[in-house]
Design a protein around this motif. Structure first.
Motif, PDB file in Angstrom:
ATOM      1  N   ALA A 224       0.831  -1.202   0.000  1.00 23.70           N
ATOM      2  CA  ALA A 224       0.000   0.000   0.000  1.00 23.70           C
ATOM      3  C   ALA A 224       0.865   1.251   0.000  1.00 23.70           C
ATOM      4  O   ALA A 224       1.768   1.381   0.835  1.00 23.70           O
ATOM      5  N   PRO A 225       0.595   2.208  -0.896  1.00 29.74           N
ATOM      6  CA  PRO A 225       1.344   3.462  -0.874  1.00 29.74           C
ATOM      7  C   PRO A 225       0.835   4.432   0.189  1.00 29.74           C
ATOM      8  O   PRO A 225       1.511   5.389   0.517  1.00 29.74           O
ATOM      9  N   ARG A 226      -0.378   4.166   0.711  1.00 34.48           N
ATOM     10  CA  ARG A 226      -0.988   5.067   1.689  1.00 34.48           C
ATOM     11  C   ARG A 226      -1.273   4.331   2.993  1.00 34.48           C
ATOM     12  O   ARG A 226      -1.579   3.142   2.998  1.00 34.48           O
ATOM     13  N   ALA A 227      -1.184   5.085   4.081  1.00 36.51           N
ATOM     14  CA  ALA A 227      -1.652   4.613   5.375  1.00 36.51           C
ATOM     15  C   ALA A 227      -3.127   5.002   5.519  1.00 36.51           C
ATOM     16  O   ALA A 227      -3.710   5.623   4.624  1.00 36.51           O
ATOM     17  N   MET A 228      -3.725   4.646   6.647  1.00 37.65           N
ATOM     18  CA  MET A 228      -5.098   5.053   6.943  1.00 37.65           C
ATOM     19  C   MET A 228      -5.193   5.362   8.428  1.00 37.65           C
ATOM     20  O   MET A 228      -4.828   4.527   9.259  1.00 37.65           O
TER      21      MET A 228
ATOM     22  N   GLY B 102     -25.303   8.759  16.086  1.00 41.62           N
ATOM     23  CA  GLY B 102     -24.984  10.161  15.841  1.00 41.62           C
ATOM     24  C   GLY B 102     -23.512  10.479  15.765  1.00 41.62           C
ATOM     25  O   GLY B 102     -23.127  11.632  16.012  1.00 41.62           O
ATOM     26  N   GLN B 103     -22.694   9.512  15.418  1.00 40.90           N
ATOM     27  CA  GLN B 103     -21.267   9.773  15.309  1.00 40.90           C
ATOM     28  C   GLN B 103     -20.813   9.740  13.853  1.00 40.90           C
ATOM     29  O   GLN B 103     -21.487   9.180  12.978  1.00 40.90           O
ATOM     30  N   LEU B 104     -19.659  10.348  13.623  1.00 36.57           N
ATOM     31  CA  LEU B 104     -19.032  10.367  12.313  1.00 36.57           C
ATOM     32  C   LEU B 104     -17.665   9.696  12.395  1.00 36.57           C
ATOM     33  O   LEU B 104     -16.882   9.981  13.308  1.00 36.57           O
ATOM     34  N   LEU B 105     -17.388   8.816  11.457  1.00 36.18           N
ATOM     35  CA  LEU B 105     -16.039   8.293  11.258  1.00 36.18           C
ATOM     36  C   LEU B 105     -15.369   9.239  10.263  1.00 36.18           C
ATOM     37  O   LEU B 105     -15.820   9.370   9.127  1.00 36.18           O
ATOM     38  N   ILE B 106     -14.298   9.901  10.691  1.00 32.60           N
ATOM     39  CA  ILE B 106     -13.592  10.850   9.834  1.00 32.60           C
ATOM     40  C   ILE B 106     -12.144  10.392   9.736  1.00 32.60           C
ATOM     41  O   ILE B 106     -11.475  10.163  10.753  1.00 32.60           O
ATOM     42  N   GLY B 107     -11.664  10.241   8.499  1.00 36.39           N
ATOM     43  CA  GLY B 107     -10.343   9.672   8.330  1.00 36.39           C
ATOM     44  C   GLY B 107      -9.555  10.275   7.200  1.00 36.39           C
ATOM     45  O   GLY B 107     -10.080  11.024   6.366  1.00 36.39           O
ATOM     46  N   SER B 108      -8.284   9.932   7.162  1.00 36.48           N
ATOM     47  CA  SER B 108      -7.363  10.436   6.156  1.00 36.48           C
ATOM     48  C   SER B 108      -6.455   9.299   5.708  1.00 36.48           C
ATOM     49  O   SER B 108      -6.143   8.391   6.489  1.00 36.48           O
TER      50      SER B 108
END
Length: 433
Positions: free
Chosen positions: A174-178, A216-222
């Motif tokens: 994988a070139p990207r992490a998460m 009512g939660q959001l998973l927010i990632g990069s």
């Protein structure tokens, strides 16, 4: 003596156990963790076809009861974005893993499977080159369990795959992490400011995403480049917040809020196919096939796999399992190559940005695009070639000559995908003739 021993009791393993026991098989499913428990290295969106499988398993309504439907997706490439809506009654869901896995484990037990948690498989047992059971360890005690079939549903670092020597192919690092965390959704999330339920953005070299999940939660990632993410390890929470705040859509969701969880992340992924069937064994879910996080197809793929695997197992023949494996490859290839392209390092091509702008203005194209998460079409057929050529022509008129080499590079990637698809289709035809 069991008909099937399933190693791993998460999405793939527990679901397979339910299908098999309903068909009359005696099934043991084991997992090394205390269950139910969260799966810390998994995001968890599920496309509509995966929800269909959850309905087949009898847990779809329970998933919907606590997890809001995501019926409109915003796809963003640099400054262009398109909002794509599912058909009525169709939606994505992003249930938290502890609850989802618990529902699936309860369904397996309710169907008649035997479930043992805190039980580790340490060895696959063989007789005459055929898998005939597993050695289990629990609380310091070992036990050999015999079975006609051993299924590895024990994740991408599968012990079963290692023990049976399942070879890997079409693989890459994988070139990207998460990295991601959970935030309580602010009131503005349900305002006109956010006319969508799911956000996937590729701006410059940065890929970021927002999913709505339970209560009512959001998973927010990069998904930063691996080399960038190595610098995050000293303080991942601060690094993730700084990164997410650079996105003008995500920043307002973080204003004055702290994550309602620890930050989770994975730095060293490898994406692959593995041989998924052999004498007395099979691999399901991530144990046999793992793809790029950015397309969010992992759980959906696993659920679709085990539904068809259960049918193949019922035939009680090695060649049925081989046919299932070859069909799995053909079905999974489009999203695998799409994930490779979407997760590549670098900014979106200018041509991609132009095409997304065209999708935003054309409801017909939006209906075609929704076919991707619905598994109705290949990512490489979603946008008609005529639309792409029109975008190139318009760009050339405006002096944007770089779209031509971009198109040629993408055409080369598509040729590679189609070549591999033909090869895998041929292998399928050979075992179904």
């Amino acid at each position: 003596m069991f008909d099937v021993v399933v190693v791993g009791a998460r999405c793939a393993g527990a679901s397979l156990a339910t299908f098999l026991t309903r068909a009359g098989a005696r099934v043991l499913v084991v997992d090394r963790d205390r269950l139910p428990s969260d799966q810390v290295l998994s995001t968890h969106t599920i496309h509509p076809p995966g929800i269909d499988v959850l309905d087949d398993l009898g847990v779809g309504d329970a998933v919907r009861s606590a997890c809001p439907a995501s019926s409109r997706i915003r796809l963003r490439k640099n400054d262009a974005h398109a909002d794509v809506a599912f058909d009525a009654g169709r939606a994505e869901y992003c249930p938290r893993r502890e609850r989802l896995d618990g529902l699936l484990q309860d369904a397996a037990v309710g169907a008649g499977a035997e479930l043992r948690d805190r039980t580790r498989a340490t060895r696959v047992l063989f007789e005459g080159g055929r898998a005939v059971g597993v050695r289990l360890e629990r609380a310091g005690r070992s036990e050999d369990v015999a079975a006609r079939l051993v299924v590895g549903a024990d994740g991408r670092r599968s012990l079963v795959a290692e023990q049976v020597g399942a070879e890997e192919y079409l693989a890459y690092d994988a070139p990207r992490a998460m990295y991601w965390a959970y935030w309580n959704a602010p009131e503005t999330w349900r305002s006109d400011r956010f006319p969508f339920d799911l956000y996937l953005a590729h701006v410059g070299d940065d890929i970021r995403t927002v999913f709505q999940t339970d209560h009512g939660q959001l998973l927010i990632g990069s998904l930063p480049a691996v080399e960038t993410a190595r610098g995050w390890r000293a303080d991942a929470a601060a690094a993730l917040r700084r990164d997410l705040a650079e996105d003008d859509v995500i920043a307002p969701l973080l204003d004055g809020a702290e994550p309602d969880s620890t930050v989770r992340g994975t730095l060293s992924e490898r994406y692959f196919f593995r041989r998924a069937a052999g004498p007395g064994w099979a691999l399901a879910g991530d144990a046999g096939h793992h793809k790029e996080f950015v397309v969010g197809d992992g759980i959906t793929e696993a659920l679709l796999q085990v539904r068809s695997l259960a049918v193949a197992i019922a035939e009680d023949a090695d060649d049925a399992l081989v046919r299932w494996w070859r069909r799995r490859d053909v079905d999974a290839l489009p999203a695998y190559y799409w994930g490779r392209d979407e997760g590549a390092l670098g900014a979106p091509a200018e041509l991609e940005t132009i095409v997304v702008g065209k999708v935003a203005r054309d409801e017909r194209l939006q209906r075609r695009m929704v076919g991707l998460p619905e598994h109705r079409c290949s990512p490489y057929d979603a946008v008609p070639i005529g639309t792409v050529l029109s975008a190139i022509g318009g760009a050339l008129v405006r002096g944007r000559l770089g779209v031509v080499p971009e198109f040629l590079r993408q055409a080369g990637r598509v040729r590679e995908y189609r070549r591999v698809l033909r090869e895998r289709t041929r292998l399928l035809a050979e075992v179904t003739a």
